[in-house]
Structures are given as C-alpha cells and as structure tokens.
Enzyme design. Sequence first.
Site, PDB file in Angstrom:
ATOM      1  N   ALA A   9       0.850  -1.204  -0.164  1.00  0.00           N
ATOM      2  CA  ALA A   9       0.209  -0.214   0.057  1.00  0.00           C
ATOM      3  C   ALA A   9       0.913   1.225  -0.150  1.00  0.00           C
ATOM      4  O   ALA A   9       0.485   2.249   0.616  1.00  0.00           O
ATOM      5  CB  ALA A   9      -1.024  -0.089   1.316  1.00  0.00           C
ATOM      6  N   ARG A  15      -2.719   7.621 -10.925  1.00  0.00           N
ATOM      7  CA  ARG A  15      -3.933   7.567 -11.845  1.00  0.00           C
ATOM      8  C   ARG A  15      -5.126   8.167 -10.967  1.00  0.00           C
ATOM      9  O   ARG A  15      -6.039   8.486 -11.668  1.00  0.00           O
ATOM     10  CB  ARG A  15      -4.120   6.164 -12.322  1.00  0.00           C
ATOM     11  CG  ARG A  15      -2.968   5.797 -13.595  1.00  0.00           C
ATOM     12  CD  ARG A  15      -2.986   4.407 -13.675  1.00  0.00           C
ATOM     13  NE  ARG A  15      -2.189   3.438 -12.715  1.00  0.00           N
ATOM     14  CZ  ARG A  15      -2.144   2.297 -12.902  1.00  0.00           C
ATOM     15  NH1 ARG A  15      -2.450   1.652 -13.924  1.00  0.00           N
ATOM     16  NH2 ARG A  15      -1.643   1.560 -11.865  1.00  0.00           N
ATOM     17  N   GLY A 138      -1.802  -6.779 -15.357  1.00  0.00           N
ATOM     18  CA  GLY A 138      -0.761  -7.978 -15.784  1.00  0.00           C
ATOM     19  C   GLY A 138      -1.643  -9.076 -16.395  1.00  0.00           C
ATOM     20  O   GLY A 138      -2.589  -9.628 -16.046  1.00  0.00           O
TER      21      GLY A 138
HETATM   22  C1  UD1 Z   1      -0.323  -4.970 -10.458  1.00  0.00           C
HETATM   23  C2  UD1 Z   1       0.310  -5.888 -11.110  1.00  0.00           C
HETATM   24  C3  UD1 Z   1      -0.369  -6.628 -12.052  1.00  0.00           C
HETATM   25  C4  UD1 Z   1      -1.866  -6.994 -11.777  1.00  0.00           C
HETATM   26  C5  UD1 Z   1      -2.365  -5.730 -10.897  1.00  0.00           C
HETATM   27  C6  UD1 Z   1      -3.753  -6.096 -10.063  1.00  0.00           C
HETATM   28  C7  UD1 Z   1       2.875  -5.553 -10.498  1.00  0.00           C
HETATM   29  C8  UD1 Z   1       4.003  -5.180 -11.103  1.00  0.00           C
HETATM   30  N1  UD1 Z   1       1.757  -5.623 -11.393  1.00  0.00           N
HETATM   31  O1  UD1 Z   1      -0.254  -3.818 -11.415  1.00  0.00           O
HETATM   32  O2  UD1 Z   1       0.230  -7.788 -12.748  1.00  0.00           O
HETATM   33  O3  UD1 Z   1      -2.630  -7.195 -12.746  1.00  0.00           O
HETATM   34  O4  UD1 Z   1      -1.604  -4.936  -9.767  1.00  0.00           O
HETATM   35  O5  UD1 Z   1      -4.553  -5.259  -9.686  1.00  0.00           O
HETATM   36  O6  UD1 Z   1       2.846  -5.962  -9.385  1.00  0.00           O
HETATM   37  N2  UD1 Z   1       2.780  -0.563  -4.358  1.00  0.00           N
HETATM   38  C9  UD1 Z   1       3.671  -0.401  -3.449  1.00  0.00           C
HETATM   39  N3  UD1 Z   1       5.048   0.072  -3.577  1.00  0.00           N
HETATM   40  C10 UD1 Z   1       5.544   0.054  -4.944  1.00  0.00           C
HETATM   41  C11 UD1 Z   1       4.548   0.019  -5.935  1.00  0.00           C
HETATM   42  C12 UD1 Z   1       3.378  -0.320  -5.727  1.00  0.00           C
HETATM   43  O7  UD1 Z   1       3.495  -0.671  -2.248  1.00  0.00           O
HETATM   44  O8  UD1 Z   1       6.639   0.418  -5.128  1.00  0.00           O
HETATM   45  C13 UD1 Z   1       1.515  -1.191  -4.186  1.00  0.00           C
HETATM   46  C14 UD1 Z   1       0.376   0.007  -4.431  1.00  0.00           C
HETATM   47  O9  UD1 Z   1       0.229   0.804  -3.396  1.00  0.00           O
HETATM   48  C15 UD1 Z   1      -0.748  -0.939  -4.851  1.00  0.00           C
HETATM   49  C16 UD1 Z   1      -0.249  -2.450  -5.169  1.00  0.00           C
HETATM   50  O10 UD1 Z   1       1.172  -2.360  -4.870  1.00  0.00           O
HETATM   51  O11 UD1 Z   1      -1.574  -1.016  -3.793  1.00  0.00           O
HETATM   52  C17 UD1 Z   1      -0.242  -2.477  -6.706  1.00  0.00           C
HETATM   53  O12 UD1 Z   1       0.574  -1.440  -7.334  1.00  0.00           O
HETATM   54  P1  UD1 Z   1      -0.085  -0.807  -8.645  1.00  0.00           P
HETATM   55  O13 UD1 Z   1       0.851   0.341  -9.111  1.00  0.00           O
HETATM   56  O14 UD1 Z   1      -1.508  -0.473  -8.612  1.00  0.00           O
HETATM   57  O15 UD1 Z   1       0.058  -2.040  -9.571  1.00  0.00           O
HETATM   58  P2  UD1 Z   1      -0.784  -2.182 -11.082  1.00  0.00           P
HETATM   59  O16 UD1 Z   1      -0.164  -1.372 -12.063  1.00  0.00           O
HETATM   60  O17 UD1 Z   1      -2.013  -2.239 -10.712  1.00  0.00           O
HETATM   61 CA    CA Z   2      -3.425  -1.765  -9.139  1.00  0.00          CA
END
Ligand code: UD1
Ligand code: CA
Length: 452
Positions: A9, A15, A138
């Site tokens: 999180a 976005r 993904g």
């Molecule tokens: C991610 C998945 C994707 C999947 C989708 C499902 C990856 C690379 N991709 O994409 O395959 O289909 O979720 O909803 O994992 N977060 C962190 N630290 C970071 C980056 C993200 O804590 O450095 C957390 C975000 O707060 C979020 C979650 O990880 O709650 C997912 O990140 P987000 O950027 O929404 O990934 P998606 O592009 O949706």
């Molecule tokens: Ca997401």
Amino acid sequence: MNLETLILAAGKGTRMKSKVPKVLHKVGGKPMLQHVIDAAKKAGSTREVVVIGSGAELVEKTITGVEFVLQAEQLGTGHAVLAAEKNFAESKGTVLILCGDTPLLTGELLKNLVAAHEASNCAATVLTAKMPDATGYGRIIRDLDGSFERIVEDKDATDLEKKIDEVNAGVYCFDVQKLFGALTKVKNDNAQGEYYLPDVLPILMAEGEQIGAFKAQYADETLGINSRIQLAAADRALRMRKERELMDSGVTIVDPNTTFIDCDVQIGQDTIIHPNTYLEGKTIIGEDCNIGPNIRFTDMVVGNRVTAQFSYCHEAEICDGVTLGPYVHIRPGTTIGGNVKIGNFVEIKNSIIGDGTKLPHLQYIGDADVGSGVNIGCGTVTCNYDGKRKFRTTIGDNAFIGCNTNLVAPVTVEEGAYIAAGSTITKDVPKGNLAVARARQTNIEVWNDKRK
Ligand code: UD1
Ligand code: CA
C-alpha cells in the site's frame, strides 16, 4: 496452518490524481485498505503487515490493528515486498500477499486460494481472473499445455499478449522462505523501470519450483482500483453486495439503486428502507422500522418500530417507537427515549429526551435533559450559549412548555410545571407551578380616534 499477510500500500496512486493516498479512498464508506485487511482476517490471517510509503503518516493514523513497514522510495511491487523482509524473518509456511487497492476481495475467495495453495506442492500460487476489460492489468501467459509460464505487465505486453483476458489479480500465496530467497534476483529492466513482484515467479520456476495459478470464480471480486472511474464502479459493486445481503436477511429495500448503505451497517428483520436513504458508518437499525424516504443516518443506534423521513441524524441514539421528521436534525450526544414524537423542523443537540415526550414543530433543544411525558410547544428554544460557554437546561417529567418559550440556561423547569406561551424563562420553575414571564398585554380603547 498459521496464515500471515503482507499488504502492499505504498504506491502513489498517480492515476487517481489525488492528494489522498489511493488506499485511503473509500468504497462502501470504508477505506479500500481496510476492506483488504478485513478480507484477510476473514480468511484466517493472524497477522497483517502493511507496506506504506506515499502518505504514510495519514495511512498510519487512519488504519489500526496492523503492523506497518516503510518503503521510502516506491520502486515497484517486488521492491515493496523486499522492504518487509525483516518482518518475516522468523516466519514459516504461507504468506498471503495482497494489494491495498483491491477492495472487493472476499474472505471466502482468499480462503479458497490458500487452501488450494497449501494442498499443492507449489512454491507460489497466483490468483487470476478473466476480465471483460483487461486493460491495465498484468496478463497471465500460459504455455501450450496450459500451465503457468509468466506474467507480462500491460505496459510491457505485445499487441498479441494484450488480447489475453486472464489477468493477475495481484493476490498471491508464497512459501515465505522461498519468496525472499528469490526476490533479490528480480531486475527492473522493463517499461516502467520497476522491480515487479510477478517476475519472481519465473525465477522460482528456473530454480525447479512449481507455480500454481488459481482462477477466481467471480472476476469482479478481484477488481483493482487505479482511477476514480474504477473507484465508482467498486463502490457500486460493494453496495449492491451489501444490499443483497440485507435483503436476503429479511430487510426490504424499496429501490436498491437510490439507497446507499455502508458495509458495516446492521439492519433488523422487516425493516423497510425507502428511496434516497443513506445509512453510513456504524449505524445499527432495529426491526420493523420504516426508514426514508430521504434519510441520512451516520453512526446512529436506532431501536425497533422507528419511523423516520426527510431527516439527518448523526452519532446519536433513538429508542423504540420514535416518530421522526420531516426535517429533523439530530446531532451528536443525543438520546431520544421510547415513543418520542419529533417532527417538522426540529434540531436537537447533546440532549437526553425522556420517553413519550413530544417535540412536534420548530424547536431548538441543545444541552438539555428533558424528562418523560413532556410537551414542548411550537417555537421553543433553549438559549444554551452566552457567547462564551454552554449551559444545560433541565425539564422535569410531565412539564408543559408553552409555545415560543425561551429557556435561558442554566435553568430548571421542575416536574409538572407549566410555562405560559411566549415566556422567557430565566429563573427555575418549581414543581407544579405556572410561570408567566412576558410583558402584560395592555388594550387601549379608541386608540385610533385619539391618533387623529
Ligand atoms: C499490479 C500487478 C499486475 C496486476 C495488478 C492487479 C505488478 C508489477 N503488477 O499492477 O500484474 O494485474 O496489480 O491489480 O505487481 N505498491 C507499493 N510499492 C510500490 C509499487 C506499488 O506498495 O513501489 C503497491 C500499491 O500501493 C498498490 C499495489 O502495490 O496497492 C499495486 O500497485 P499498482 O501500481 O496499482 O500496480 P498495477 O499497475 O495495478
Ligand atoms: Ca493496481
């Protein structure tokens, strides 16, 4: 087996275009992250570690009962998991990994995923779903015999890969030791320059491990929220789920499309909810009530057989058999006794109203203790504020307050006392007395003739 959970999180939620961290945006009246935590607990998780970063302070302040770990720089979901390595140093068995932006997950689905994972020999099991619109997710790449191969992110996918409608739900079970063993090998040579958690799966496979892919029965439970449009869709879905639950338990909802009921609200059997009604927060409503049309209740405790329409009430209690509205505002710290009648432009704040008392029209009652069987006439006002401090008004049982009375607090009207209409009461009124506190009327004869 003991189940521990790691929730990601820390992301900015770019976005969303918001000053508020994405995971704190509410659906069904509750932050998305809280929904995810609740689902994990329902699935039997005994410990939840949450990775925070963007808006960390606000997340820590809002969410309680979990452990936090800071990911100072957000370099991807794989990097986020690595930030929590120390928190799982002692752990064995399965760790459930969830994202804080998938609020529609159910405990049931997570329980099934964990069971499937633990019944297999897999080092990891990923939850997948068939999405009618897979944009942004993904995609699951399977080999010719249909077994899991890898996940390709939307931004890295070829046009052909983008046509795949099976997506990564962002939910995984891992053997915790194997996960952290392989995670440092993940690279960031991709379109976003991020360390992707899904990239750990082919690494584990190269090490001879098996990876499972568990398909969710209902794809909408895995909806990930990245934009405000998706936020509204998730809100709608959660509310429909809540309304279905309530209707199944014996509540009538006249028009589910114009009724907004938060996830934690409770409603008793045979209560009827009329259109344009908002039931929010921790509101509890009893049986056989008629609520609405046009009611907003926030954090209210409401008894049985209550009738309410066109009103706003918050952080207060209403006992059995009360009739309320139209146009009533009940403010925090108020308790309305049984069978009280309140209607037509009445405001009550921080007051106790006894059983069977009547406040039928145009009153302001603030900081008052009102007994039972009291009749409060139209236009009565408690003058509770001297510009600096607030004072209480006390009215005994069965008192009668005439129309347009001002009660200048602190003041007590004792049991059975009677106040003449139009009085401004500044002194206590003893039990059973009649108080008249208004200018005497003078009738002047032939006044009109003299004026000429
Ligand atoms: C991610 C998945 C994707 C999947 C989708 C499902 C990856 C690379 N991709 O994409 O395959 O289909 O979720 O909803 O994992 N977060 C962190 N630290 C970071 C980056 C993200 O804590 O450095 C957390 C975000 O707060 C979020 C979650 O990880 O709650 C997912 O990140 P987000 O950027 O929404 O990934 P998606 O592009 O949706
Ligand atoms: Ca997401």
